[in-house]
Scaffold this active site. Structure first.
Site, PDB file in Angstrom:
ATOM      1  N   GLU A   1      -1.170  -1.474  -4.845  1.00  0.00           N
ATOM      2  CA  GLU A   1      -2.425  -0.690  -4.770  1.00  0.00           C
ATOM      3  C   GLU A   1      -2.367   0.369  -5.774  1.00  0.00           C
ATOM      4  OE1 GLU A   1      -4.958   2.172  -2.070  1.00  0.00           O
ATOM      5  OE2 GLU A   1      -5.059  -0.120  -1.333  1.00  0.00           O
TER       6      GLU A   1
ATOM      7  N   ASP B   1       0.864  -1.130  -0.041  1.00  0.00           N
ATOM      8  CA  ASP B   1       0.024   0.094  -0.051  1.00  0.00           C
ATOM      9  C   ASP B   1       0.980   1.092   0.018  1.00  0.00           C
ATOM     10  OD1 ASP B   1      -2.067   1.760   0.187  1.00  0.00           O
ATOM     11  OD2 ASP B   1      -2.293   1.757   2.770  1.00  0.00           O
TER      12      ASP B   1
ATOM     13  N   ASP C   1      -2.647   0.684   7.470  1.00  0.00           N
ATOM     14  CA  ASP C   1      -1.794   0.643   6.325  1.00  0.00           C
ATOM     15  C   ASP C   1      -1.303  -0.559   6.019  1.00  0.00           C
ATOM     16  OD1 ASP C   1      -2.050   3.589   5.099  1.00  0.00           O
ATOM     17  OD2 ASP C   1      -1.447   3.696   7.603  1.00  0.00           O
TER      18      ASP C   1
END
Length: 184
Positions: A71, A11, A144
């Site tokens: 992502e 991420d 996260d």
């Protein structure tokens, strides 16, 4: 081990970068690592990018991932934030490419859909579903980390089991194909 693969999920972020690493054997995934890289203590954006690159290389050397799932940045109104996020993602991708690791990019909506069945799921809902799937013993201090793990699990669902053409559209598809994975 034959049929085993390691997936590193990222991420990306310039303040906090989340990561999760899973080992896949057949249709079973287990979490190997989960964490964050905190970058907010560094004022220099270039230094943050350097640290992202170095940490990515360290994760790659420690876990030897076969694939990187990352992502994709979402479109926001703040152009400067988007540029910084894109740079962070690019540096993470460059680190993987420097070690010849294939890259797979997923939108935030696709990742959430894959894990929870809902593209508009909250970070907390994603974390809860990951806990059910992977039996996470200790939650990280920020979500996260679970977002990075979610990218890896999404890739596992999308890619399916090595040596087959089976792909899972999400959590429900995986469970219907693997009823033995449901805890009573």
């Amino acid at each position: 081990m034959a049929g085993e693969r390691i997936i590193l999920g990222i991420d990306p972020g310039t303040t906090i970068m989340g990561y999760g690493i899973i080992r896949v054997v057949g249709n079973h995934a287990e979490m190997l690592a989960l964490g964050v890289l905190k970058l907010n203590k560094y004022d220099d954006h270039s230094l943050r990018l350097k640290i992202i690159f170095e940490r990515m290389i360290a994760l790659i050397e420690q876990y030897h991932p076969d694939e990187l799932a990352i992502e994709a940045p979402f479109f926001g109104k703040n152009v400067q934030s988007m540029l910084k996020l894109g740079r962070a993602q690019g540096v993470a991708i460059a680190a993987a490419l420097s070690r010849s690791i294939p890259i797979f990019e997923y939108s935030p909506r696709k990742i959430k859909q894959s894990i929870t069945g809902k593209g508009a799921a909250t970070k907390e809902q994603v974390a809860l579903m990951l806990n059910r799937l992977l039996n996470i013993r200790e939650y990280p201090e920020t979500l996260d980390a679970t977002d990075g793990l979610a990218a890896a699990v999404c890739h596992f669902f999308q890619k399916g089991v090595p040596g087959t053409t089976k792909k899972f559209s999400g959590w429900k598809g995986f469970l219907s194909a693997n009823p033995d994975r449901i805890d009573g």
